[in-house]
Design an enzyme around this catalytic site. Structure first.
Site, PDB file in Angstrom:
ATOM      1  CB  SER A 191      -0.973  -0.050   1.166  1.00  0.00           C
ATOM      2  OG  SER A 191      -2.003   0.868   0.985  1.00  0.00           O
ATOM      3  CG  ASP A 244      -6.356  -3.432  -3.428  1.00  0.00           C
ATOM      4  OD1 ASP A 244      -7.278  -2.970  -2.732  1.00  0.00           O
ATOM      5  OD2 ASP A 244      -5.231  -2.906  -3.521  1.00  0.00           O
ATOM      6  CG  HIS A 283      -4.823  -3.279   0.162  1.00  0.00           C
ATOM      7  ND1 HIS A 283      -4.432  -2.430  -0.844  1.00  0.00           N
ATOM      8  CD2 HIS A 283      -4.251  -2.792   1.295  1.00  0.00           C
ATOM      9  CE1 HIS A 283      -3.665  -1.473  -0.348  1.00  0.00           C
ATOM     10  NE2 HIS A 283      -3.537  -1.675   0.945  1.00  0.00           N
TER      11      HIS A 283
END
Length: 545
Positions: free
Chosen positions: A264, A455, A517
């Site tokens: 991320s 994601d 994610h």
């Protein structure tokens, strides 16, 4: 956890205060916007026309934004433990004072960098005290005594061959999310059950590597400070100091290969941290590669792919209706022009408006659906961060006996700190072009981008796009490389297709099927498979030559 606030903040979603949702829908009442507009005009009338226009666009989209800028969070409460409770204390000033003679006969410092303000405190964690794993463990703090910053870390030795296995630094993102959530939710030795028991993870990344989990920047997880860090570059100095002092204390690990991995917002962190390490000619950090999972690194290339991912073009059914998809298309040109302005100046005056406008206009439509921004297949449960397990992890890490066993000094543990998230955004850090550091790293080491394909917030379409757009000497070969099936090769699932991979020279992109994610959470077998093979050097310029 994952770098999870990514979405939260990402959402445009500046939290105007702890009581508010991270993402707010734009306010349509023009009267509400009047006072902030006047404030902007009064405060920024000296700015050049472009910046003023950008801020006017932001105020039109998020009328109450000025209220959020003035929010200052209180410092974390802490109780510093006496030096007698630590097994080792490494003094940066002592390390900095060591000079050695080089091969050329000239004397130079043993390791570079400004270390005099730093100390490293080390506690040997009794594996039996918590039962997270049976391997050797260390925890403690990196102290920046000059700036009152204290970063918490937890080290797990490899389950296999620690004398020869590599060392990995794991970073969650956010910005402002604890890497201990990555430990217990994704890739660490154990997870936490609803009744706060530890549950052994056979797919932990310390199966064949020693792993350091670091709570950074300060005021994240068990880390604390009287001040704050609000941009990626400042955080890089701290990480370099921690690694340098850790490997000085434990030279048996310093001789191993070292890798940095994260997800991320670590798409920002990792290029900066790796570049900081490589900038020091004299170092004891044997950095060999970097891995970025579902990262945000090149917003200008990634933001156009939010609409396709939300609207059924990323391999999963559409989440948004046609009208919402069209609104994202309509807003995209203005969003991209604002990101271009940020890339040009890298100033907060242009980067902050780009973050606020684009996150509300491009990410906002998805977040307002209530769907999980980290997995397009599911609804958001358990609050803004969408995973109920985070509550169990926080409860576990807030237990007095756990804090004592680890030497934690804060009064409470939180998985994500939205104040940190907001501070990074208002320094303009969110939209900055950190991908520009990647070509220099590719020239020195293998670089992997991997992405779970379910994601939304840092989706595989955007990561593939920026990988293929990156300008560097090997660009043409990488862009032309075909996506090939990625299969399991060395266990009972041999032959199982787990995704796709393309690689040329030192640059590799992977799409992992069925991963959100947080790939290690959703596809643990696949994540350990590619990690083990990556650490062995399967995808690199050397292996392909």
């Amino acid at each position: 956890m994952k770098s999870l606030a990514l979405a939260l903040l990402v959402g445009g979603a500046i939290a105007a205060g702890p009581q508010q949702q991270v993402l707010q829908a734009p306010v349509d009442n023009p009267d509400v916007a009047e006072p902030p507009l006047q404030t902007i005009a009064d405060t920024f009338d000296h700015l050049r026309g472009q910046a003023t226009n950008l801020w006017n666009d932001v105020i039109d989209k998020v009328p109450n934004i000025m209220d959020t800028i003035t929010h200052t969070p209180p410092p974390k409460k802490f109780n510093r433990r006496p030096d007698s409770e630590w097994n080792h204390i490494v003094r940066g000033a002592e390390i900095q004072a060591v000079w050695v003679e080089g091969d050329d006969g000239e004397k130079h410092r043993k390791v570079g960098g400004k270390l005099e303000a730093y100390d490293l405190r080390v506690k040997a964690v009794d594996p039996k005290s918590l039962g997270v794993d049976t391997v050797r463990q260390y925890s403690g703090y990196l102290d920046d005594n000059e700036n009152d910053k204290h970063l918490f870390y937890w080290f797990f030795e490899s389950r296999n061959d620690p004398e020869n296995d590599p060392v990995v630094l794991w970073l969650n993102g956010g910005p402002g999310c604890s890497s201990l959530t990555g430990l217990f939710l994704e890739l660490g030795p154990s997870s936490i059950t609803e009744d706060l028991k530890v549950n052994y993870n056979p797919y932990s990344w310390n199966a064949n590597a020693s792993v350091i989990f670091l709570d950074q920047p300060v005021n994240v997880g068990y880390s604390y400070s009287g001040g704050s860090v609000s941009d990626t570059n400042a955080a890089g100095k701290d990480v370099y100091a921690l690694l340098t002092l850790f490997f000085e204390q434990f030279p048996e690990y310093a001789k191993q290969d070292f890798h940095i991995a994260g997800e991320s917002y670590a798409g920002h962190y990792i290029p900066v941290f790796a570049s900081e390490i490589m900038a020091h000619k004299e170092r004891n950090i044997n950095l060999k590669s970097i891995l970025i999972g579902n990262g945000l690194t090149d917003p200008l290339t990634q933001y156009p792919l939010y609409r396709p991912m939300a609207c059924g073009e990323g391999g999963y059914p559409a989440v948004l209706d046609q009208a919402s998809c069209q609104s994202m298309d309509n807003a995209l040109p203005r969003c991209l022009s604002m990101i271009e302005a940020c890339y040009s100046s890298e100033s907060a005056w242009t980067c902050v408006p780009a973050s606020i406008y684009c996150n509300n206009a491009i990410i906002g439509p998805y977040q307002r659906t209530g769907r999980n921004p980290y997995d397009v297949r599911t609804d958001c449960e358990g609050g803004n961060l969408c995973y109920t397990q985070l509550g169990d992890i926080s409860k576990y890490l807030n237990q007095a006996e756990v804090m004592k066993a680890l030497g934690a000094e804060v009064s409470t543990y939180d998985s994500c700190n939205m104040d940190i998230n907001r501070n990074f955004l208002f320094r303009g850090d969110w939209m900055k072009p950190f991908h520009r550091l990647v070509p220099g790293l590719i020239a020195e080491m293998p670089v992997l981008l991997y992405a779970g394909d379910a994601d939304f917030i840092c989706n595989w379409l955007g990561n593939k796009a920026w990988a293929e757009a990156l300008e560097y000497p090997g660009h043409a070969k990488f862009a032309a490389a075909e996506m090939k099936n990625l299969t399991i090769v060395d266990n009972k699932s041999k032959g199982k297709v787990i995704g796709q991979v393309k690689s040329a020279g030192n640059f590799t992109f992977m799409r992992l099927y069925g991963g959100g994610h947080m790939v290690p959470l959703d596809q643990p077998e696949a994540s350990l498979e590619f990690m083990n093979r990556w650490l062995k050097g399967e995808w690199s310029a050397k292996s392909s030559s």
